[in-house]
Design a protein around this motif. Structure first.
Motif, mmCIF file in Angstrom:
data_model
loop_
_atom_site.group_PDB
_atom_site.id
_atom_site.type_symbol
_atom_site.label_atom_id
_atom_site.label_comp_id
_atom_site.label_asym_id
_atom_site.label_seq_id
_atom_site.Cartn_x
_atom_site.Cartn_y
_atom_site.Cartn_z
ATOM 1 N N LEU A 118 0.809 -1.219 0.000
ATOM 2 C CA LEU A 118 0.000 0.000 0.000
ATOM 3 C C LEU A 118 0.844 1.271 0.000
ATOM 4 O O LEU A 118 0.335 2.346 -0.319
ATOM 5 C CB LEU A 118 -0.931 0.014 1.221
ATOM 6 C CG LEU A 118 -2.000 -1.074 1.277
ATOM 7 C CD1 LEU A 118 -2.759 -1.001 2.595
ATOM 8 C CD2 LEU A 118 -2.952 -0.938 0.097
ATOM 9 N N PHE A 119 2.134 1.152 0.359
ATOM 10 C CA PHE A 119 2.938 2.375 0.450
ATOM 11 C C PHE A 119 4.407 2.197 0.041
ATOM 12 O O PHE A 119 5.048 3.161 -0.405
ATOM 13 C CB PHE A 119 2.882 2.949 1.866
ATOM 14 C CG PHE A 119 3.374 2.019 2.943
ATOM 15 C CD1 PHE A 119 4.691 2.060 3.369
ATOM 16 C CD2 PHE A 119 2.525 1.100 3.527
ATOM 17 C CE1 PHE A 119 5.156 1.207 4.361
ATOM 18 C CE2 PHE A 119 2.977 0.232 4.516
ATOM 19 C CZ PHE A 119 4.289 0.288 4.934
ATOM 20 N N LYS A 120 4.956 0.999 0.148
ATOM 21 C CA LYS A 120 6.385 0.840 -0.132
ATOM 22 C C LYS A 120 6.751 1.031 -1.607
ATOM 23 O O LYS A 120 7.791 1.630 -1.906
ATOM 24 C CB LYS A 120 6.863 -0.522 0.368
ATOM 25 C CG LYS A 120 6.929 -0.635 1.880
ATOM 26 C CD LYS A 120 7.856 0.406 2.491
ATOM 27 C CE LYS A 120 9.319 0.122 2.171
ATOM 28 N NZ LYS A 120 10.241 1.054 2.850
ATOM 29 N N PRO A 121 5.956 0.524 -2.584
ATOM 30 C CA PRO A 121 6.311 0.799 -3.980
ATOM 31 C C PRO A 121 6.361 2.291 -4.283
ATOM 32 O O PRO A 121 7.190 2.742 -5.068
ATOM 33 C CB PRO A 121 5.199 0.096 -4.766
ATOM 34 C CG PRO A 121 4.750 -1.006 -3.857
ATOM 35 C CD PRO A 121 4.819 -0.415 -2.494
ATOM 36 N N PHE A 122 5.475 3.052 -3.633
ATOM 37 C CA PHE A 122 5.508 4.506 -3.779
ATOM 38 C C PHE A 122 6.832 5.062 -3.259
ATOM 39 O O PHE A 122 7.455 5.925 -3.890
ATOM 40 C CB PHE A 122 4.347 5.132 -3.009
ATOM 41 C CG PHE A 122 4.424 6.632 -2.890
ATOM 42 C CD1 PHE A 122 3.915 7.439 -3.889
ATOM 43 C CD2 PHE A 122 5.014 7.236 -1.789
ATOM 44 C CE1 PHE A 122 3.980 8.820 -3.805
ATOM 45 C CE2 PHE A 122 5.086 8.615 -1.681
ATOM 46 C CZ PHE A 122 4.577 9.405 -2.691
ATOM 47 N N ALA A 123 7.276 4.552 -2.106
ATOM 48 C CA ALA A 123 8.542 5.019 -1.519
ATOM 49 C C ALA A 123 9.719 4.701 -2.432
ATOM 50 O O ALA A 123 10.665 5.491 -2.540
ATOM 51 C CB ALA A 123 8.746 4.372 -0.146
ATOM 52 N N VAL A 124 9.671 3.559 -3.104
ATOM 53 C CA VAL A 124 10.744 3.166 -4.020
ATOM 54 C C VAL A 124 10.867 4.167 -5.169
ATOM 55 O O VAL A 124 11.953 4.683 -5.460
ATOM 56 C CB VAL A 124 10.498 1.750 -4.585
ATOM 57 C CG1 VAL A 124 11.475 1.439 -5.715
ATOM 58 C CG2 VAL A 124 10.639 0.710 -3.482
ATOM 59 N N ILE A 125 9.733 4.449 -5.833
ATOM 60 C CA ILE A 125 9.757 5.370 -6.970
ATOM 61 C C ILE A 125 10.088 6.781 -6.524
ATOM 62 O O ILE A 125 10.751 7.539 -7.245
ATOM 63 C CB ILE A 125 8.413 5.334 -7.714
ATOM 64 C CG1 ILE A 125 8.100 3.915 -8.185
ATOM 65 C CG2 ILE A 125 8.444 6.284 -8.921
ATOM 66 C CD1 ILE A 125 9.119 3.346 -9.142
ATOM 67 N N SER A 126 9.653 7.141 -5.318
ATOM 68 C CA SER A 126 9.974 8.469 -4.789
ATOM 69 C C SER A 126 11.482 8.634 -4.622
ATOM 70 O O SER A 126 12.057 9.673 -4.979
ATOM 71 C CB SER A 126 9.278 8.680 -3.441
ATOM 72 O OG SER A 126 9.658 9.915 -2.864
ATOM 73 N N GLU A 127 12.140 7.622 -4.076
ATOM 74 C CA GLU A 127 13.593 7.677 -3.926
ATOM 75 C C GLU A 127 14.283 7.790 -5.280
ATOM 76 O O GLU A 127 15.233 8.579 -5.441
ATOM 77 C CB GLU A 127 14.102 6.427 -3.192
ATOM 78 C CG GLU A 127 13.833 6.417 -1.713
ATOM 79 C CD GLU A 127 14.495 5.249 -1.010
ATOM 80 O OE1 GLU A 127 14.667 5.311 0.212
ATOM 81 O OE2 GLU A 127 14.855 4.261 -1.690
#
Length: 230
Positions: A118-127
């Motif tokens: 729900l949130f980690k793939p977003f964090a990956v692309i954000s980095e």
């Protein structure tokens, strides 16, 4: 430290596949809309299942069948390419910058872990995005607004898909079929929006990474010397 690998060709292939996915998703949305219009002509309390063939819904059924058949293989290919893109862009980010929390392997696995998805793939692309913008000072940067809109659309798409699937299994009257079709159509439209935003995201990251590769960008070594020092 490994060498950064270009993602231009991979991005192009992903764009083509996602473009086909958008067309198929739009076809499904239209099909559900037409099906809802036909079901609305029935008495609201009439017994009608979601899988029943309604009189006058031949066009809607054909559109849903063709679009659905296209979505399955295209979705699988697009999913594979998107995971590959996430892996490679994250690997490149580790070449450009220090301190990234997610490894290339986890850039893939986060998508398959309940709750974390729900949130980690977003964090990956954000980095990846922030490291491409400012490799030496990426951590203080805020998440790009475009990225937030994409992830919100992605989560909405997933929620509507789950709701539509559950409603489809239990729909037993014409009015319930109409509501189910509307929810399913909304899910398909949300998927179109999510995919367009995702295309915008990868379209922004790719040229930034391409430029860094052309510059021969490498992350500073882990020493006591500040990364900004000459």
């Amino acid at each position: 430290m490994t060498e950064a690998r270009p993602i231009r060709k991979l991005t192009k292939a992903l764009r083509i596949t996602l473009a086909i996915n958008i067309v198929a998703s739009a076809g499904c949305a239209l099909g559900y809309g037409l099906h809802a219009a036909v079901a609305s002509r029935y008495d609201p309390g009439a017994y009608v299942g979601s899988f029943d063939l309604l009189e006058g819904a031949q066009v809607a059924d054909l559109l849903l069948m063709c679009s659905g058949l296209a979505l399955l293989p295209v979705g699988l290919v697009a999913g594979f390419l998107a995971l590959k893109w996430s892996y490679r862009s994250n690997a490149n980010a580790h070449v450009f910058s220090r301190g990234l929390e997610n490894t290339p392997q986890w850039a893939i696995w986060w998508w398959f872990i309940p709750f974390a998805a729900l949130f980690k793939p977003f964090a990956v692309i954000s980095e990846v995005w922030r490291a491409a913008l400012q490799p030496d000072r990426w951590k203080p940067l805020k998440d790009p607004v475009r990225l937030r809109w994409w992830w919100a659309a992605h989560l909405l798409t997933s929620a509507l898909a789950i709701a539509g699937s559950a409603m489809e299994r239990s729909a037993a009257t014409a009015s319930q079929v109409v509501i189910t079709d509307i929810v399913s159509a909304a899910g398909m439209l949300a998927q179109v929006i999510s995919t367009l935003l995702y295309l915008s995201v990868i379209g922004r990251i790719e040229p930034l990474q391409t430029a860094l590769i052309a510059q021969g960008r490498r992350r500073p070594e882990a020493t006591n010397t500040p990364s900004w020092a000459p």
